[in-house]
Structure formats: structure tokens, C-alpha cells
Design an enzyme around this catalytic site. Sequence first.
Site, PDB file in Angstrom:
ATOM      1  N   TYR A  53       0.822  -1.217   0.000  1.00  0.00           N
ATOM      2  CA  TYR A  53       0.000   0.000   0.000  1.00  0.00           C
ATOM      3  C   TYR A  53       0.859   1.271   0.000  1.00  0.00           C
ATOM      4  O   TYR A  53       0.424   2.297  -0.508  1.00  0.00           O
ATOM      5  CB  TYR A  53      -1.025  -0.034   1.147  1.00  0.00           C
ATOM      6  CG  TYR A  53      -2.108  -1.055   0.833  1.00  0.00           C
ATOM      7  CD1 TYR A  53      -3.131  -0.759  -0.069  1.00  0.00           C
ATOM      8  CD2 TYR A  53      -2.055  -2.339   1.350  1.00  0.00           C
ATOM      9  CE1 TYR A  53      -4.080  -1.702  -0.416  1.00  0.00           C
ATOM     10  CE2 TYR A  53      -3.000  -3.302   1.007  1.00  0.00           C
ATOM     11  CZ  TYR A  53      -4.004  -2.978   0.121  1.00  0.00           C
ATOM     12  OH  TYR A  53      -4.936  -3.928  -0.237  1.00  0.00           O
ATOM     13  N   GLN A  86     -15.520   2.135  -5.158  1.00  0.00           N
ATOM     14  CA  GLN A  86     -14.763   1.024  -4.580  1.00  0.00           C
ATOM     15  C   GLN A  86     -13.276   1.355  -4.595  1.00  0.00           C
ATOM     16  O   GLN A  86     -12.459   0.598  -4.078  1.00  0.00           O
ATOM     17  CB  GLN A  86     -15.007  -0.254  -5.399  1.00  0.00           C
ATOM     18  CG  GLN A  86     -16.453  -0.695  -5.389  1.00  0.00           C
ATOM     19  CD  GLN A  86     -16.730  -1.743  -6.458  1.00  0.00           C
ATOM     20  OE1 GLN A  86     -16.469  -2.923  -6.271  1.00  0.00           O
ATOM     21  NE2 GLN A  86     -17.231  -1.313  -7.590  1.00  0.00           N
ATOM     22  N   ASN A  87     -12.939   2.486  -5.203  1.00  0.00           N
ATOM     23  CA  ASN A  87     -11.526   2.828  -5.356  1.00  0.00           C
ATOM     24  C   ASN A  87     -10.971   3.437  -4.083  1.00  0.00           C
ATOM     25  O   ASN A  87     -11.655   4.181  -3.384  1.00  0.00           O
ATOM     26  CB  ASN A  87     -11.336   3.804  -6.525  1.00  0.00           C
ATOM     27  CG  ASN A  87     -11.777   3.188  -7.841  1.00  0.00           C
ATOM     28  OD1 ASN A  87     -11.939   1.975  -7.915  1.00  0.00           O
ATOM     29  ND2 ASN A  87     -11.966   4.008  -8.855  1.00  0.00           N
ATOM     30  N   VAL A  88      -9.700   3.154  -3.849  1.00  0.00           N
ATOM     31  CA  VAL A  88      -9.045   3.693  -2.661  1.00  0.00           C
ATOM     32  C   VAL A  88      -8.172   4.899  -3.026  1.00  0.00           C
ATOM     33  O   VAL A  88      -7.566   5.516  -2.152  1.00  0.00           O
ATOM     34  CB  VAL A  88      -8.228   2.602  -1.922  1.00  0.00           C
ATOM     35  CG1 VAL A  88      -9.176   1.526  -1.404  1.00  0.00           C
ATOM     36  CG2 VAL A  88      -7.158   1.973  -2.808  1.00  0.00           C
ATOM     37  N   ASP A  89      -8.122   5.245  -4.309  1.00  0.00           N
ATOM     38  CA  ASP A  89      -7.383   6.450  -4.701  1.00  0.00           C
ATOM     39  C   ASP A  89      -8.213   7.691  -4.358  1.00  0.00           C
ATOM     40  O   ASP A  89      -9.356   7.592  -3.910  1.00  0.00           O
ATOM     41  CB  ASP A  89      -7.008   6.403  -6.206  1.00  0.00           C
ATOM     42  CG  ASP A  89      -8.223   6.417  -7.126  1.00  0.00           C
ATOM     43  OD1 ASP A  89      -9.102   7.290  -6.946  1.00  0.00           O
ATOM     44  OD2 ASP A  89      -8.301   5.564  -8.044  1.00  0.00           O
ATOM     45  N   HIS A 104     -14.282   0.896   0.099  1.00  0.00           N
ATOM     46  CA  HIS A 104     -13.146   0.019   0.424  1.00  0.00           C
ATOM     47  C   HIS A 104     -11.983   0.772   1.072  1.00  0.00           C
ATOM     48  O   HIS A 104     -10.855   0.290   1.040  1.00  0.00           O
ATOM     49  CB  HIS A 104     -12.686  -0.725  -0.843  1.00  0.00           C
ATOM     50  CG  HIS A 104     -13.707  -1.695  -1.353  1.00  0.00           C
ATOM     51  ND1 HIS A 104     -13.706  -2.221  -2.630  1.00  0.00           N
ATOM     52  CD2 HIS A 104     -14.796  -2.250  -0.739  1.00  0.00           C
ATOM     53  CE1 HIS A 104     -14.739  -3.040  -2.784  1.00  0.00           C
ATOM     54  NE2 HIS A 104     -15.418  -3.068  -1.652  1.00  0.00           N
ATOM     55  N   THR A 176     -16.439  -1.010 -13.191  1.00  0.00           N
ATOM     56  CA  THR A 176     -16.336  -2.099 -12.199  1.00  0.00           C
ATOM     57  C   THR A 176     -16.848  -3.397 -12.803  1.00  0.00           C
ATOM     58  O   THR A 176     -17.844  -3.408 -13.519  1.00  0.00           O
ATOM     59  CB  THR A 176     -17.096  -1.786 -10.886  1.00  0.00           C
ATOM     60  OG1 THR A 176     -17.175  -2.997 -10.104  1.00  0.00           O
ATOM     61  CG2 THR A 176     -18.498  -1.251 -11.109  1.00  0.00           C
TER      62      THR A 176
HETATM   63  P1  OAD Z   1     -11.973  -4.825 -11.650  1.00  0.00           P
HETATM   64  O1  OAD Z   1     -10.533  -4.841 -12.030  1.00  0.00           O
HETATM   65  O2  OAD Z   1     -12.576  -6.082 -11.166  1.00  0.00           O
HETATM   66  O3  OAD Z   1     -12.859  -4.310 -12.884  1.00  0.00           O
HETATM   67  C1  OAD Z   1     -12.474  -3.210 -13.638  1.00  0.00           C
HETATM   68  C2  OAD Z   1     -13.530  -2.926 -14.675  1.00  0.00           C
HETATM   69  O4  OAD Z   1     -13.147  -1.713 -15.350  1.00  0.00           O
HETATM   70  C3  OAD Z   1     -13.718  -3.996 -15.767  1.00  0.00           C
HETATM   71  O5  OAD Z   1     -15.091  -4.252 -15.980  1.00  0.00           O
HETATM   72  C4  OAD Z   1     -13.060  -3.363 -16.989  1.00  0.00           C
HETATM   73  O6  OAD Z   1     -13.662  -3.773 -18.239  1.00  0.00           O
HETATM   74  C5  OAD Z   1     -13.340  -1.889 -16.749  1.00  0.00           C
HETATM   75  N1  OAD Z   1     -12.426  -0.958 -17.447  1.00  0.00           N
HETATM   76  C6  OAD Z   1     -11.155  -1.163 -17.883  1.00  0.00           C
HETATM   77  N2  OAD Z   1     -10.681  -0.061 -18.481  1.00  0.00           N
HETATM   78  C7  OAD Z   1     -11.659   0.877 -18.419  1.00  0.00           C
HETATM   79  C8  OAD Z   1     -11.781   2.242 -18.863  1.00  0.00           C
HETATM   80  N3  OAD Z   1     -10.797   2.865 -19.491  1.00  0.00           N
HETATM   81  N4  OAD Z   1     -12.942   2.897 -18.632  1.00  0.00           N
HETATM   82  C9  OAD Z   1     -13.975   2.272 -17.983  1.00  0.00           C
HETATM   83  N5  OAD Z   1     -13.916   1.003 -17.558  1.00  0.00           N
HETATM   84  C10 OAD Z   1     -12.780   0.304 -17.758  1.00  0.00           C
HETATM   85  O7  OAD Z   1     -12.133  -3.637 -10.563  1.00  0.00           O
HETATM   86  P2  OAD Z   1     -13.302  -3.378  -9.507  1.00  0.00           P
HETATM   87  O8  OAD Z   1     -14.618  -3.861 -10.014  1.00  0.00           O
HETATM   88  O9  OAD Z   1     -13.180  -1.960  -9.100  1.00  0.00           O
HETATM   89  O10 OAD Z   1     -11.097  -4.295  -3.548  1.00  0.00           O
HETATM   90  O11 OAD Z   1     -12.850  -4.290  -8.315  1.00  0.00           O
HETATM   91  C11 OAD Z   1     -13.606  -4.281  -7.122  1.00  0.00           C
HETATM   92  C12 OAD Z   1     -12.732  -4.515  -5.919  1.00  0.00           C
HETATM   93  O12 OAD Z   1     -11.966  -5.691  -6.095  1.00  0.00           O
HETATM   94  C13 OAD Z   1     -11.697  -3.446  -5.676  1.00  0.00           C
HETATM   95  O13 OAD Z   1     -12.213  -2.334  -4.967  1.00  0.00           O
HETATM   96  C14 OAD Z   1     -10.640  -4.140  -4.893  1.00  0.00           C
HETATM   97  C15 OAD Z   1     -10.608  -5.446  -5.638  1.00  0.00           C
HETATM   98  O14 OAD Z   1     -10.205  -6.559  -4.945  1.00  0.00           O
HETATM   99  C16 OAD Z   1     -10.203  -4.461  -2.559  1.00  0.00           C
HETATM  100  O15 OAD Z   1      -9.007  -4.521  -2.737  1.00  0.00           O
HETATM  101  C17 OAD Z   1     -10.810  -4.585  -1.200  1.00  0.00           C
END
Ligand code: OAD
Length: 233
Positions: A53, A86-89, A104, A176
Site C-alpha cells: 500500500y 470502490q476505489n481507494v485512490d 473500500h 467495475t
Molecule cells: P476490476 O478490475 O474487477 O474491474 C475493472 C472494470 O473496469 C472492468 O469491468 C473493466 O472492463 C473496466 N475498465 C477497464 N478499463 C476501463 C476504462 N478505461 N474505462 C472504464 N472502464 C474500464 O475492478 P473493480 O470492479 O473496481 O477491492 O474491483 C472491485 C474490488 O476488487 C476493488 O475495490 C478491490 C478489488 O479486490 C479491494 O481490494 C478490497
Amino acid sequence: MKKLVILSGAGISAESGISTFRDAGGLWDKYPVMQVASIEGYEADPELVINFYNERRKQLLDVKPNQGHMLCAELEKYFDVTVVTQNVDNLHERAGSHNIIHLHGELTKVCSSYNPNNPKYIKELRPEEFEVKMGDKAGDGSQLRPFIVWFGEDVPRIADAAYEAEKADIFVIIGTSMNVYPAAGLLNYVPYNSDIYLIDPKDVHIETDRKITHIKKGASEGMKELMRMIAGV
Ligand code: OAD
């Protein structure tokens, strides 16, 4: 003003240069997720997790919000907006959004290892303080840890997020994969007559019978299109 709730994930920050988790080459390809993002992983090797982190926190110094984040903030001219991320940024904050719920946790904050959600021991770090070290102590004497919700931990802000989702006239899912609960379950709180949009360049499998308008584009282009559709600008 109509209520608009945005549920964002890693994809909205991809165009800022922050890696997503589950795309090919994403963070969970490079690091075992249960090692760096679970409470068991932290207990097994706190230093490894703290350093992981530290790296993510340091990266915040080099990235900036993209048009996707900017347009989320601009929507406040037309709607009563809440961003549930869900982003931590901190890119939604830096783009100017005012109502943000971090489901998160937040990279810019640290907390107690004994009681991560005790507000007394949650501390905001200045940008130059990105590095937490073993031996750095929270106010209760425990090791200072990242203020991140790991797998195996409660998601304390989910109730606040559900309360907002219940009031949404428009619900926007952006960047997401909808793999992680309870965040993905927020859709179930959205009223039946509300409009639901999905912005993602890829197909996303969503467990629902609701009608969802998919804007199949990246965050910046997709948000521009959404603005045209719902705000006429
Ligand atoms: P994921 O990596 O699972 O999903 C990312 C999504 O963003 C996918 O559906 C991609 O198709 C999409 N994507 C990629 N490039 C993009 C762009 N330029 N514009 C728009 N969308 C795009 O990430 P999250 O769903 O955020 O938690 O993951 C959820 C949680 O899982 C996170 O918060 C994290 C992780 O484990 C923890 O660490 C607790």
C-alpha cells in the site's frame, strides 16, 4: 434536482494510469490477492502488505484525475450527485466531487490495527507521508495500518451507500466488473422505475433482471456520452 448515484470501480482510474484488478495484466495477476488484500494476509505478513500500500500511495503523487472523474464532478451542476466508489485512490476528490463514499477505504488514511474503524485513530496522511513503516504506531499503541477494507472485513459504509442508492433517480455503474460484494449488490436498492447506465468498454456480467443501458466505451468517452444523454450537454 434529480438524485444521481455513481458506483465507480478501478476502470474509472485506468485512464489515469492506475491498474485495474481483474483485467489481463491487472494487479491481481501480479500480486496474490489474498496475500495483499485480506486480513489473513496482513496478519501473516504485515510488512509486505504495508509496503504494497505504500507503493499504491506513492503512485498517487504521479497520477491525476481524468475526464471521467472530471465529468462525475461536473454532473453536480445538473443533479444531486453521490459517488460511491470502490476505489481507494483520491481521484474523485481531486476532480472536485463533493459527496463521495469510499466503500473500500482510502489510501490517504491510516488507522489502528486493533480497531480499524475507530475514528479516533484514523489519520489522514500528508502526500509526502506516503510511507508507513513497521513500528509506526496508531493512537492506541497498535501498528499503524492502511485504512483499507480487506477481504474478510466488514464494509462499514455499505449502509450509507445503500441509503443513497435507494434514493437514486439515475444510477450509473462505471469501471467495475461487479465481482465484489456487497458493493455489487447496491444495484438491488435502486428503485424499479429509475434509469440505470453502465459505462465499460467490455461486457460486464451483472446478476439482475433490470434494464441497463450499456455505453460501451472507456470512462472519459463514456461519461461524455452519458452527459449528452442525461443532461443534454
Ligand atoms: P476490476 O478490475 O474487477 O474491474 C475493472 C472494470 O473496469 C472492468 O469491468 C473493466 O472492463 C473496466 N475498465 C477497464 N478499463 C476501463 C476504462 N478505461 N474505462 C472504464 N472502464 C474500464 O475492478 P473493480 O470492479 O473496481 O477491492 O474491483 C472491485 C474490488 O476488487 C476493488 O475495490 C478491490 C478489488 O479486490 C479491494 O481490494 C478490497
